[in-house]
Structure formats: C-alpha cells, structure tokens
Write a protein that holds these residues in place. Structure first.
Motif, PDB file in Angstrom:
ATOM      1  N   LEU A 451       0.837  -1.203   0.000  1.00 27.12           N
ATOM      2  CA  LEU A 451       0.000   0.000   0.000  1.00 27.12           C
ATOM      3  C   LEU A 451       0.869   1.249   0.000  1.00 27.12           C
ATOM      4  CD1 LEU A 451      -2.940   1.042   0.193  1.00 27.12           C
ATOM      5  CD2 LEU A 451      -2.675   1.026   2.685  1.00 27.12           C
ATOM      6  N   ALA A 452       1.988   1.218   0.716  1.00 25.18           N
ATOM      7  CA  ALA A 452       2.886   2.371   0.753  1.00 25.18           C
ATOM      8  C   ALA A 452       3.474   2.664  -0.627  1.00 25.18           C
ATOM      9  CB  ALA A 452       4.007   2.117   1.763  1.00 25.18           C
ATOM     10  N   LEU A 453       3.829   1.631  -1.378  1.00 21.25           N
ATOM     11  CA  LEU A 453       4.329   1.832  -2.745  1.00 21.25           C
ATOM     12  C   LEU A 453       3.251   2.446  -3.640  1.00 21.25           C
ATOM     13  CD1 LEU A 453       6.380  -1.455  -3.240  1.00 21.25           C
ATOM     14  CD2 LEU A 453       7.280   0.863  -2.926  1.00 21.25           C
ATOM     15  N   PHE A 454       2.015   1.995  -3.477  1.00 17.85           N
ATOM     16  CA  PHE A 454       0.890   2.573  -4.213  1.00 17.85           C
ATOM     17  C   PHE A 454       0.737   4.055  -3.870  1.00 17.85           C
ATOM     18  CE2 PHE A 454      -3.619   3.763  -3.920  1.00 17.85           C
ATOM     19  CZ  PHE A 454      -3.997   3.631  -5.255  1.00 17.85           C
ATOM     20  N   MET A 455       0.814   4.391  -2.599  1.00 20.17           N
ATOM     21  CA  MET A 455       0.709   5.784  -2.162  1.00 20.17           C
ATOM     22  C   MET A 455       1.873   6.613  -2.685  1.00 20.17           C
ATOM     23  SD  MET A 455      -0.295   4.845   1.782  1.00 20.17           S
ATOM     24  CE  MET A 455       0.143   6.467   2.390  1.00 20.17           C
ATOM     25  N   LEU A 456       3.053   6.024  -2.700  1.00 17.83           N
ATOM     26  CA  LEU A 456       4.238   6.740  -3.166  1.00 17.83           C
ATOM     27  C   LEU A 456       4.110   7.127  -4.641  1.00 17.83           C
ATOM     28  CD1 LEU A 456       7.083   7.753  -2.499  1.00 17.83           C
ATOM     29  CD2 LEU A 456       7.955   5.478  -3.094  1.00 17.83           C
ATOM     30  N   ALA A 457       3.576   6.221  -5.445  1.00 16.93           N
ATOM     31  CA  ALA A 457       3.380   6.532  -6.871  1.00 16.93           C
ATOM     32  C   ALA A 457       2.415   7.707  -7.034  1.00 16.93           C
ATOM     33  CB  ALA A 457       2.856   5.300  -7.604  1.00 16.93           C
ATOM     34  N   GLY A 458       1.333   7.712  -6.259  1.00 16.89           N
ATOM     35  CA  GLY A 458       0.381   8.818  -6.332  1.00 16.89           C
ATOM     36  C   GLY A 458       0.982  10.128  -5.861  1.00 16.89           C
ATOM     37  N   ALA A 459       1.831  10.084  -4.833  1.00 17.91           N
ATOM     38  CA  ALA A 459       2.461  11.302  -4.324  1.00 17.91           C
ATOM     39  C   ALA A 459       3.410  11.908  -5.348  1.00 17.91           C
ATOM     40  CB  ALA A 459       3.203  10.994  -3.022  1.00 17.91           C
ATOM     41  N   VAL A 460       4.144  11.054  -6.055  1.00 17.30           N
ATOM     42  CA  VAL A 460       5.039  11.546  -7.114  1.00 17.30           C
ATOM     43  C   VAL A 460       4.220  12.198  -8.224  1.00 17.30           C
ATOM     44  CG1 VAL A 460       6.662  10.825  -8.909  1.00 17.30           C
ATOM     45  CG2 VAL A 460       6.868   9.891  -6.592  1.00 17.30           C
ATOM     46  N   LEU A 461       3.113  11.579  -8.592  1.00 15.35           N
ATOM     47  CA  LEU A 461       2.251  12.151  -9.618  1.00 15.35           C
ATOM     48  C   LEU A 461       1.663  13.487  -9.162  1.00 15.35           C
ATOM     49  CD1 LEU A 461       0.996  11.796 -12.389  1.00 15.35           C
ATOM     50  CD2 LEU A 461      -0.844  10.451 -11.331  1.00 15.35           C
ATOM     51  N   LEU A 462       1.296  13.595  -7.878  1.00 16.37           N
ATOM     52  CA  LEU A 462       0.775  14.847  -7.333  1.00 16.37           C
ATOM     53  C   LEU A 462       1.798  15.971  -7.489  1.00 16.37           C
ATOM     54  CD1 LEU A 462      -1.148  16.597  -5.611  1.00 16.37           C
ATOM     55  CD2 LEU A 462      -0.063  15.611  -3.581  1.00 16.37           C
ATOM     56  N   LEU A 463       3.038  15.691  -7.152  1.00 19.35           N
ATOM     57  CA  LEU A 463       4.080  16.705  -7.282  1.00 19.35           C
ATOM     58  C   LEU A 463       4.271  17.112  -8.742  1.00 19.35           C
ATOM     59  CD1 LEU A 463       6.297  18.401  -5.939  1.00 19.35           C
ATOM     60  CD2 LEU A 463       7.842  16.448  -6.215  1.00 19.35           C
ATOM     61  N   ALA A 464       4.218  16.140  -9.646  1.00 18.31           N
ATOM     62  CA  ALA A 464       4.391  16.443 -11.070  1.00 18.31           C
ATOM     63  C   ALA A 464       3.266  17.334 -11.581  1.00 18.31           C
ATOM     64  CB  ALA A 464       4.451  15.138 -11.876  1.00 18.31           C
ATOM     65  N   VAL A 465       2.024  17.030 -11.216  1.00 18.18           N
ATOM     66  CA  VAL A 465       0.882  17.848 -11.641  1.00 18.18           C
ATOM     67  C   VAL A 465       1.022  19.273 -11.119  1.00 18.18           C
ATOM     68  CG1 VAL A 465      -1.620  18.157 -11.404  1.00 18.18           C
ATOM     69  CG2 VAL A 465      -0.688  15.889 -11.862  1.00 18.18           C
ATOM     70  N   THR A 466       1.499  19.425  -9.907  1.00 16.43           N
ATOM     71  CA  THR A 466       1.670  20.760  -9.327  1.00 16.43           C
ATOM     72  C   THR A 466       2.740  21.549 -10.053  1.00 16.43           C
ATOM     73  OG1 THR A 466       0.993  19.956  -7.143  1.00 16.43           O
ATOM     74  CG2 THR A 466       2.237  22.006  -7.214  1.00 16.43           C
ATOM     75  N   LEU A 467       3.862  20.921 -10.326  1.00 15.50           N
ATOM     76  CA  LEU A 467       4.962  21.615 -10.985  1.00 15.50           C
ATOM     77  C   LEU A 467       4.615  22.022 -12.416  1.00 15.50           C
ATOM     78  CD1 LEU A 467       7.984  19.471  -9.721  1.00 15.50           C
ATOM     79  CD2 LEU A 467       7.294  21.751  -8.941  1.00 15.50           C
ATOM     80  N   LEU A 468       3.765  21.245 -13.078  1.00  8.10           N
ATOM     81  CA  LEU A 468       3.403  21.530 -14.467  1.00  8.10           C
ATOM     82  C   LEU A 468       2.277  22.558 -14.596  1.00  8.10           C
ATOM     83  CD1 LEU A 468       3.521  17.899 -15.940  1.00  8.10           C
ATOM     84  CD2 LEU A 468       5.185  19.738 -16.300  1.00  8.10           C
ATOM     85  N   ASP A 469       1.614  22.879 -13.498  1.00  5.29           N
ATOM     86  CA  ASP A 469       0.477  23.805 -13.542  1.00  5.29           C
ATOM     87  C   ASP A 469       0.973  25.247 -13.353  1.00  5.29           C
ATOM     88  OD1 ASP A 469      -1.907  25.117 -13.447  1.00  5.29           O
ATOM     89  OD2 ASP A 469      -2.694  24.059 -11.688  1.00  5.29           O
ATOM     90  N   ARG A 470       1.170  25.954 -14.470  1.00  7.10           N
ATOM     91  CA  ARG A 470       1.671  27.321 -14.409  1.00  7.10           C
ATOM     92  C   ARG A 470       0.631  28.315 -13.927  1.00  7.10           C
ATOM     93  NH1 ARG A 470       5.289  27.916 -19.976  1.00  7.10           N
ATOM     94  NH2 ARG A 470       6.725  26.174 -19.524  1.00  7.10           N
ATOM     95  N   SER A 471      -0.646  27.948 -13.979  1.00  8.25           N
ATOM     96  CA  SER A 471      -1.697  28.874 -13.541  1.00  8.25           C
ATOM     97  C   SER A 471      -1.605  29.176 -12.053  1.00  8.25           C
ATOM     98  CB  SER A 471      -3.076  28.287 -13.859  1.00  8.25           C
ATOM     99  OG  SER A 471      -3.353  27.164 -13.035  1.00  8.25           O
ATOM    100  N   LEU A 472      -0.960  28.315 -11.289  1.00  8.92           N
ATOM    101  CA  LEU A 472      -0.851  28.543  -9.847  1.00  8.92           C
ATOM    102  C   LEU A 472      -0.043  29.792  -9.530  1.00  8.92           C
ATOM    103  CD1 LEU A 472      -0.265  24.880  -8.631  1.00  8.92           C
ATOM    104  CD2 LEU A 472      -2.338  26.234  -8.395  1.00  8.92           C
ATOM    105  N   HIS A 473       0.895  30.160 -10.394  1.00 11.80           N
ATOM    106  CA  HIS A 473       1.637  31.395 -10.185  1.00 11.80           C
ATOM    107  C   HIS A 473       0.694  32.587 -10.236  1.00 11.80           C
ATOM    108  CE1 HIS A 473       5.664  29.626 -10.346  1.00 11.80           C
ATOM    109  NE2 HIS A 473       5.265  28.905 -11.379  1.00 11.80           N
TER     110      HIS A 473
END
Length: 484
Positions: A451-473
């Motif tokens: 379950l921790a590995l599953f959560m880790l994959a989602g957390a990495v994806l969360l960070l990627a989505v945040t970094l790619l979203d320029r509208s947040l600036h």
C-alpha cells in the motif's frame, strides 16, 4: 469551537479602505459573524465520520465475523453516497439557497447516527453509512456559498480567515478522528461512535435555524439555475462509481463485466452531460477551465494518499502491530497536531503553489518512511511517520480549497465546492479499494508495504501535476495584489 469562533470574529473586522473618511452609513458591514459557528460545525460532520471509522473497522469486523475486505465497504459506502450527493446538493444550494439544504442534510446525519448505533448486521450498518453520506453532503457547499455571498455583500474579497477556518476545522477533525474514535470504542464499544452524530446534528439544527438566512443569498439573480435535476445523469454517474468500486474491491477475471459496465456508464454519462441544458456535472465548464480541473486532480491524488494512510496504517497498528483501538488512536494524535500547526501557520499566506509543492514533497517522504515500519517497530517511529504525514494534510487541502475559490465561476461556487469534495471522496474510495486489495488476507506488514508503494506513486504524480500547472503562479499573484 467557541474560542476559534471568537478569534475569527475579531479577525473579520474590516477597517475602512479610505483612511477613515467613509461614513458608517456608507460603509458595508463586515462578514456576518453569526454564520461562522454553523458553517464550521456543519462542515466537520463528514470528516469526523470519515476518520473515526478507521479505528472501528477491526472491532466491527470482529463483532460481525467479517474480514477487512468486507468492512472496507463501511468506508466506500459513505464516499459513494457523498460523491454523488455533493454535486447534487451543491447545485441545489446555488438554486435555492443554503439554509434549507443545510437543515435537511444535518437532520439526516442524526437519523443515520441512531440507525448505525442500533445496526443488527453489517449490511444494515453499511446502509446507515450511505444515509450518513447523503446527510453530510450539504454543509460544505452551503458554507462556501455563504462565504462567497458575504464577500459580494460586503464589496470585497472573501475574508481569508473564513476559508482558513473551514480548512483547518475539516483537517483537524479528520486527523483527530481516529484518536476520538479509539477513545469512544474504549469507553463504550464501536456503537458509541455513531451516537456522537445525534448531539452534533441537534447542534447544527439549532444553529442553522437561528443564524442562517431564510432567503437565498443577495446574488440570487446570478444563480438563476432552473432547479431541474438531471436524474438520468445522476443514475449514470452512480452506476459508473458503483460498478468500478465493486470490481476494485475484489478484482477478479470472473468479474470482467464490471469494468465493462463502468466504461459503458462513463460513456453514456459523458454523452448526456454534454447535451442536456442543465447537466448534473457540467463537463463543458470543466473542459474550459483547465486550472480548476487541475485542482480537482490534485485533490484526488492528495486525498488518495491521505485516506490510504488512515485506512491502511490504522488497521495495521491494531492487527499487524498488536495495539488496541484506543492506543492506536493515541499514536495518531501527533499527526493531527502537526496538521493543525501547519494549517494555522500557513493559512493566511496567499501563495498557493509553494504550499502544494511542499505538500507533495512531504507526502513522498511520508510514504517512503512507511516502508521502514514493521511489526517490531518502536512507538516513536510510528508516531514520527504520523507526524510526517500530517504536514501534507495541513498544506494540500487548504491550498486546493483556496485555489478553487479563485478559479470557480462565482455563480456556481456551491456546485464547484461540491465537485471539489467529490474528487476528495473519489480519492477516499480509491484508497479504500487499494486497502481492501492489499489487506485481502488481513492487515499484515507485507500488505502495508504494498500500500505504501501505491501511495508513493500517487504522491510523485501529485508533485508532477503541481509543478506543471503554471496557472498557480497567477492565482497567488492575483490574491497578493488584491490584499496590497
């Protein structure tokens, strides 16, 4: 709750913007402080019921002779109901005003609490959780609608203190839920957790009746929805979620028809919602608002990890580590404290992207740390992992809520808030399905690490989505200029 309301009341007094030349008659009143208590109390009904159940899954399974894969439906049933109920109620709030929906929803919470406390079987208890899910769907959209309406009435942006208070109240209650649940179970058994809803419901009914406005908000002309309910869209949406969850809770080749049914329901749902004039979920709005859609995706990913931790780590503490429900709840108490401290320290900061980046990084660290625990781990290590997980819980939910407030159409803020909660519940359902899959034979250490590995994959994806979203600036920049 009283002290928090008092502090908020003081913080919401707005000084004149013209150096004091404005007359008392010309200056609009500040945020209506009478609304704060019912808003906060109503909005925490869902998180308190969502989180307390985590420590009760093992005792309930023991009482009814059911494995974790079956008691996980106590989690999924509530979120299936709220995933459908939140957008529906949010739409009705925008149409008819918040008071009526708030009172109906909170009354259902009390009824569901009584039924749950008297449940003779697991199936009956699951039905009570479904009713509870529908009942808790009203208060949060109503609170967001009231916040936006008050901002328009007073002629300024929404008080940051209100949005922060809503986020802190929900996050705090969600993370102290396991501790509270453990204490209640230790005092009177798992049924006592359901009776808590009765006094909470009564308090909401009294406060709502006395303090919420009797008529729709002043911006009624901007919320001129026809009031027609898209029943077919709701049915297709529910069929999509239920069939998908039935498969994910027990994925087997013999159940191939379930994902097929989910795909058919999804296609039918998309086709209908794009054609009807008053859709259940306006997919056209989502398609034309990329920043808001990204916020929904971040909400899904962040709460998938948060709820997987709650519904995975907590049963493991009881079954894999051998702690009783009360001690397991106390182990998780520092998690609530770290989440509260982080939310309180960052709540009034207008910058959103930095919170999400930090939240993603800390979530990755917490998921990685979960791989280090086993049945012989010391209590201090278990507490440390909880503290680490509390940090992103104090950052992500608040940042996504504030982002949505600025991204959504003001006339449909109730609907948008309901959808934000729906994506949170989709994350919870995903977490519940993953927990059932990894804990099929019980809450063992091997399943926890999977379950921790599953959560880790989602957390990495969360960070990627945040970094790619320029509208947040731009969101942070606009908010900062508005305050300047």
């Amino acid at each position: 709750m009283t002290s928090l309301t008092a502090r908020l009341s003081r913080s919401l007094r707005r000084p004149p913007e013209d150096g004091g030349r404005e007359t008392r008659q010309d200056r609009p009143e500040g945020f209506n402080r009478k609304l704060i208590a019912p808003m906060l109390l109503g909005s925490v009904l869902n998180p308190v019921n969502s989180s307390m159940i985590a420590v009760a899954l093992i005792p309930i399974g023991t009482a009814f002779g059911m494995p974790p894969s079956q008691t996980a439906w106590l989690v999924s049933a509530l979120y299936l109901a709220t995933a459908v109920g939140q957008p529906v109620v949010g739409r009705l709030v925008d149409t008819y005003g918040p008071r009526r929906l708030y009172l109906i929803g909170t009354s259902l919470v009390g009824i569901a609490g009584l039924l749950g406390a008297l449940a003779p079987s697991l199936g009956f208890l699951i039905a009570a959780r479904v009713l509870l899910g529908f009942g808790t769907s009203a208060a949060y959209p109503a609170s967001m609608h009231l916040t936006r309406s008050e901002a328009r009435r007073t002629g300024g942006d929404s008080p940051a203190g209100v949005l922060t208070a809503l986020a802190i109240a929900n996050q705090t209650v969600a993370v102290i839920g396991p501790t509270l649940g453990g204490l209640l179970i230790g005092a009177g058994g798992w049924r006592t957790m359901f009776t808590v809803n009765i006094p909470l419901s009564l308090a909401c009914l009294v406060l709502g009746t006395l303090r919420l406005p009797r008529h729709p908000a002043p911006d009624r002309e901007q919320t001129s929805a026809t009031g027609r309910v898209d029943l077919a869209g709701m049915a297709l949406f529910a069929a999509m979620l239920v069939s998908l969850m039935l498969f994910l809770m027990s994925p087997r080749l013999a159940r191939w028809y379930l994902p097929v049914l989910a795909a058919v329901a999804t296609t039918g749902f998309a086709v209908r919602e794009l054609r009807v004039p008053e859709p259940f979920i306006d997919l056209r709005v989502l398609g034309g608002n990329g920043p808001m859609l990204a916020t929904f995706v971040r909400q899904l990913l962040s709460y998938t990890a948060a709820y997987a931790f709650m519904y995975g780590f907590t049963p493991w503490l009881e079954e894999g580590r051998g702690l009783n429900a009360s001690v397991a709840g106390l182990v998780l108490l520092p998690l609530s404290l770290s989440a509260l401290l982080v939310s309180g320290a960052t709540g009034r900061r207008s910058e959103i992207r930095g919170k999400l980046v930090a939240g993603g990084l800390f979530q990755i660290a917490a998921c990685a740390a979960l791989l280090l625990v086993d049945s012989g781990s010391s209590l201090w290590l278990l507490v440390a992992v909880g503290v680490l997980m509390g940090i992103p819980q104090g950052l992500n939910g608040l940042a996504n809520q504030n982002a949505l407030y600025h991204q959504a159409d003001p006339a449909r803020i109730g609907s948008a808030a309901g959808l934000l909660r729906t994506f949170m519940y989709l994350g919870a359902m995903t977490a519940s399905a993953a927990t059932a899959a990894f804990f099929g034979e019980g809450a063992r250490t091997g399943g926890l690490h999977g379950l921790a590995l599953f959560m880790l994959a989602g957390a990495v994806l969360l960070l990627a989505v945040t970094l790619l979203d320029r509208s947040l600036h731009r969101v942070g920049l606009v908010t900062a200029r508005a305050r300047a």
